[in-house]
Design a protein around this motif. Structure first.
Motif, PDB file in Angstrom:
ATOM      1  N   GLN A   6      -2.284   6.797  -2.771  1.00  0.00           N
ATOM      2  CA  GLN A   6      -3.388   5.933  -2.369  1.00  0.00           C
ATOM      3  C   GLN A   6      -3.138   4.521  -3.100  1.00  0.00           C
ATOM      4  N   LYS A   7      -2.747   4.630  -4.272  1.00  0.00           N
ATOM      5  CA  LYS A   7      -2.502   3.197  -5.221  1.00  0.00           C
ATOM      6  C   LYS A   7      -1.382   2.674  -4.428  1.00  0.00           C
ATOM      7  N   LEU A   8      -0.345   3.484  -4.189  1.00  0.00           N
ATOM      8  CA  LEU A   8       0.770   2.854  -3.636  1.00  0.00           C
ATOM      9  C   LEU A   8       0.767   2.152  -2.246  1.00  0.00           C
ATOM     10  N   LYS A   9      -0.274   2.705  -1.314  1.00  0.00           N
ATOM     11  CA  LYS A   9      -0.570   2.357  -0.110  1.00  0.00           C
ATOM     12  C   LYS A   9      -1.022   1.053  -0.205  1.00  0.00           C
ATOM     13  N   GLU A  10      -1.953   0.570  -1.141  1.00  0.00           N
ATOM     14  CA  GLU A  10      -2.612  -0.466  -1.486  1.00  0.00           C
ATOM     15  C   GLU A  10      -1.503  -1.605  -1.871  1.00  0.00           C
ATOM     16  N   GLU A  11      -0.648  -0.894  -2.926  1.00  0.00           N
ATOM     17  CA  GLU A  11       0.152  -2.283  -3.440  1.00  0.00           C
ATOM     18  C   GLU A  11       1.365  -2.427  -2.324  1.00  0.00           C
ATOM     19  N   ILE A  12       1.591  -1.606  -1.385  1.00  0.00           N
ATOM     20  CA  ILE A  12       2.560  -1.943  -0.421  1.00  0.00           C
ATOM     21  C   ILE A  12       2.075  -2.946   0.698  1.00  0.00           C
ATOM     22  N   ILE A  13       1.054  -2.598   0.991  1.00  0.00           N
ATOM     23  CA  ILE A  13       0.139  -3.272   2.013  1.00  0.00           C
ATOM     24  C   ILE A  13       0.026  -4.934   1.401  1.00  0.00           C
ATOM     25  N   GLU A  14      -0.405  -5.004   0.040  1.00  0.00           N
ATOM     26  CA  GLU A  14      -0.150  -6.464  -0.534  1.00  0.00           C
ATOM     27  C   GLU A  14       1.107  -6.885  -0.663  1.00  0.00           C
ATOM     28  N   VAL A  15       1.974  -6.451  -1.282  1.00  0.00           N
ATOM     29  CA  VAL A  15       3.489  -6.862  -1.570  1.00  0.00           C
ATOM     30  C   VAL A  15       4.261  -7.178  -0.377  1.00  0.00           C
ATOM     31  N   LEU A  16       3.967  -6.227   0.685  1.00  0.00           N
ATOM     32  CA  LEU A  16       4.822  -6.662   1.957  1.00  0.00           C
ATOM     33  C   LEU A  16       4.152  -7.487   2.936  1.00  0.00           C
ATOM     34  N   ASN A  17       2.913  -7.869   2.470  1.00  0.00           N
ATOM     35  CA  ASN A  17       1.968  -8.687   3.551  1.00  0.00           C
ATOM     36  C   ASN A  17       1.851  -8.004   4.889  1.00  0.00           C
ATOM     37  N   GLU A  19      -0.731  -7.379   6.761  1.00  0.00           N
ATOM     38  CA  GLU A  19      -2.176  -7.700   6.737  1.00  0.00           C
ATOM     39  C   GLU A  19      -2.859  -7.001   7.810  1.00  0.00           C
ATOM     40  N   GLU A  20      -2.394  -6.560   8.931  1.00  0.00           N
ATOM     41  CA  GLU A  20      -3.019  -5.769  10.080  1.00  0.00           C
ATOM     42  C   GLU A  20      -3.131  -4.297   9.712  1.00  0.00           C
ATOM     43  N   MET A  21      -2.582  -3.923   8.591  1.00  0.00           N
ATOM     44  CA  MET A  21      -2.870  -2.380   8.274  1.00  0.00           C
ATOM     45  C   MET A  21      -3.698  -2.031   7.143  1.00  0.00           C
ATOM     46  N   GLU A  22      -4.367  -0.962   7.230  1.00  0.00           N
ATOM     47  CA  GLU A  22      -5.409  -0.364   6.307  1.00  0.00           C
ATOM     48  C   GLU A  22      -4.544   0.875   5.520  1.00  0.00           C
ATOM     49  N   PRO A  23      -5.034   1.160   4.370  1.00  0.00           N
ATOM     50  CA  PRO A  23      -4.288   2.164   3.832  1.00  0.00           C
ATOM     51  C   PRO A  23      -4.394   3.388   4.521  1.00  0.00           C
ATOM     52  N   GLY A  24      -5.478   3.729   5.341  1.00  0.00           N
ATOM     53  CA  GLY A  24      -5.607   4.905   6.333  1.00  0.00           C
ATOM     54  C   GLY A  24      -4.681   5.103   7.206  1.00  0.00           C
ATOM     55  N   ASP A  25      -4.177   3.719   7.616  1.00  0.00           N
ATOM     56  CA  ASP A  25      -2.838   3.615   8.720  1.00  0.00           C
ATOM     57  C   ASP A  25      -1.531   4.018   8.199  1.00  0.00           C
ATOM     58  N   ILE A  26      -1.200   4.325   7.119  1.00  0.00           N
ATOM     59  CA  ILE A  26      -0.075   4.646   6.353  1.00  0.00           C
ATOM     60  C   ILE A  26       0.058   6.174   6.302  1.00  0.00           C
ATOM     61  N   ASP A  27       0.877   6.832   7.026  1.00  0.00           N
ATOM     62  CA  ASP A  27       1.157   8.186   7.169  1.00  0.00           C
ATOM     63  C   ASP A  27       1.964   8.423   5.608  1.00  0.00           C
ATOM     64  N   PRO A  28       1.598   9.188   4.607  1.00  0.00           N
ATOM     65  CA  PRO A  28       2.502   9.312   3.599  1.00  0.00           C
ATOM     66  C   PRO A  28       3.878  10.090   3.831  1.00  0.00           C
ATOM     67  N   ASP A  29       3.901  10.793   4.804  1.00  0.00           N
ATOM     68  CA  ASP A  29       5.077  11.523   5.156  1.00  0.00           C
ATOM     69  C   ASP A  29       5.965  11.111   6.430  1.00  0.00           C
ATOM     70  N   ALA A  30       5.398   9.776   6.902  1.00  0.00           N
ATOM     71  CA  ALA A  30       6.248   9.140   7.956  1.00  0.00           C
ATOM     72  C   ALA A  30       7.342   8.094   7.185  1.00  0.00           C
ATOM     73  N   PRO A  31       8.511   8.054   7.718  1.00  0.00           N
ATOM     74  CA  PRO A  31       9.348   7.293   7.277  1.00  0.00           C
ATOM     75  C   PRO A  31       8.844   5.958   6.953  1.00  0.00           C
ATOM     76  N   LEU A  37       7.006   2.251   9.223  1.00  0.00           N
ATOM     77  CA  LEU A  37       6.239   1.197   9.205  1.00  0.00           C
ATOM     78  C   LEU A  37       7.196   0.054   9.531  1.00  0.00           C
ATOM     79  N   GLY A  38       8.512   0.210   9.893  1.00  0.00           N
ATOM     80  CA  GLY A  38       9.224  -0.993  10.534  1.00  0.00           C
ATOM     81  C   GLY A  38       9.859  -1.751   9.240  1.00  0.00           C
ATOM     82  N   LEU A  39       9.815  -1.262   8.115  1.00  0.00           N
ATOM     83  CA  LEU A  39      10.300  -2.409   7.115  1.00  0.00           C
ATOM     84  C   LEU A  39      11.752  -2.637   7.283  1.00  0.00           C
TER      85      LEU A  39
END
Lengths: 84, 221
Positions: A6-17, A19-31, A37-39
């Motif tokens: 959960q902490k990583l989700k928030e950090e990733i959203i912040e450092v990778l900008n 902005e359109e995503m919420e932590p809940g949008d990120i599947d921890p088991d998706a590439p 996430l298309g990084l």
């Protein structure tokens, strides 16, 4: 582990900008890269900096990044194993 | 060679105008970031990379996006014959400072790659070129103020020396909450429309003046 994810989700959203995503949008088991996430390669560098800055973990061989940053869960597992 | 302004787009103080007509207005007083994000959504721009850009690139990108809205530029002009020539005063200073903050303390030396890649004003022009697949001349020059003569000379030279068929050109200035852009879509005069404006310094100056009726920033005066 779930708390760290959960902490990583928030950090990733912040450092990778992501902005359109919420932590809940990120599947921890998706590439994280490619279809997930298309990084991109700059994001990969940013994640390496995040590990060093926030967790004191330095990735010596960038090739290891492919395994470490495969999913959010693999990233969290790596942090748990290597954090001093 | 006669050149014409086919279209122009001006952004300043929360207002966006195309050919002098208001197309968007943001009344909030909460600064550039909120404005540009709201404008991005208003124009239904679908380009997630926008959020990763620095503020200058966001302004330049959205200015070009709005200027070219409804124009299939690559059907009108070959990609190699279409250029982007921009000027501004502050270069990429805002993100340069942010980068400097991250490296000035050797004990806390964590430069951000995503910030570092924007520490050149040319990146703004590059982002717009990538988006619209424009492959011609791509230049950003730094000048203290919006200078119609300079823009005219640069663009006319590019049409002659690089055989351009179209050029997106003008002024994109941003530092913190001071921002303004004025972009022109310039083409060779093919007698397309009676409404086209001749591309010459006096017309650039007049358009700039009309879009800044309530004061100016970074001008000679």
């Amino acid at each position: 582990m779930e708390e760290l994810i959960q902490k990583l989700k928030e950090e990733i959203i912040e450092v990778l900008n992501l902005e359109e995503m919420e932590p809940g949008d990120i599947d921890p088991d998706a590439p994280l890269f490619g279809e997930g996430l298309g990084l991109d390669s700059i994001d990969a560098l940013e994640l390496i900096v995040l590990l060093e800055k926030n967790y004191g973990i330095k990735i010596e061989d960038p090739k290891d990044g492919r395994k470490i940053f495969f999913t959010l869960r693999t990233m969290a597992e790596y942090i748990t194993e290597h954090q001093k | 060679m006669s050149l014409v302004i086919r279209k122009y787009c001006a952004i300043r103080d929360g207002r966006i105008r195309v050919d002098g007509e208001a197309v968007f207005s943001y009344e909030g007083q909460d600064g550039f970031k909120k404005f540009i994000r709201t404008a991005y959504k208003h124009f239904q721009t679908d380009y997630p990379k926008f959020f990763k850009m620095d503020n200058l690139s966001k302004l330049g990108f959205l200015s070009v996006e709005i200027l070219l809205k409804g124009e299939d530029i690559l059907k009108l002009h070959p990609a190699e014959k279409t250029g982007i020539i921009l000027t501004n005063a502050s270069s990429s200073l805002e993100i340069d400072e942010k980068h400097f903050e991250s490296i000035k303390d050797r004990g806390q030396y964590f430069p951000s790659p995503s910030n570092f890649v924007y520490t050149l004003p040319n990146i703004m022009a590059g982002e717009a070129a990538i988006r619209h697949k424009i492959k011609g001349e791509n230049t950003v020059l730094i000048n203290k103020y919006f200078d119609p003569e300079l823009i005219f000379i640069l663009v006319e030279l590019a049409f002659k020396s690089k055989s351009l068929s179209c050029c997106i050109c003008g002024w994109v200035e941003q530092y913190e909450n001071n921002y303004e852009s004025l972009l022109f879509m310039v083409e060779k005069d093919n007698n397309n429309s009676a409404e086209d404006i001749i591309f010459e310094p006096s017309n650039l100056a007049n358009i700039y003046k009309r879009n800044n009726e309530d004061g100016r920033i970074n001008t000679k005066a």
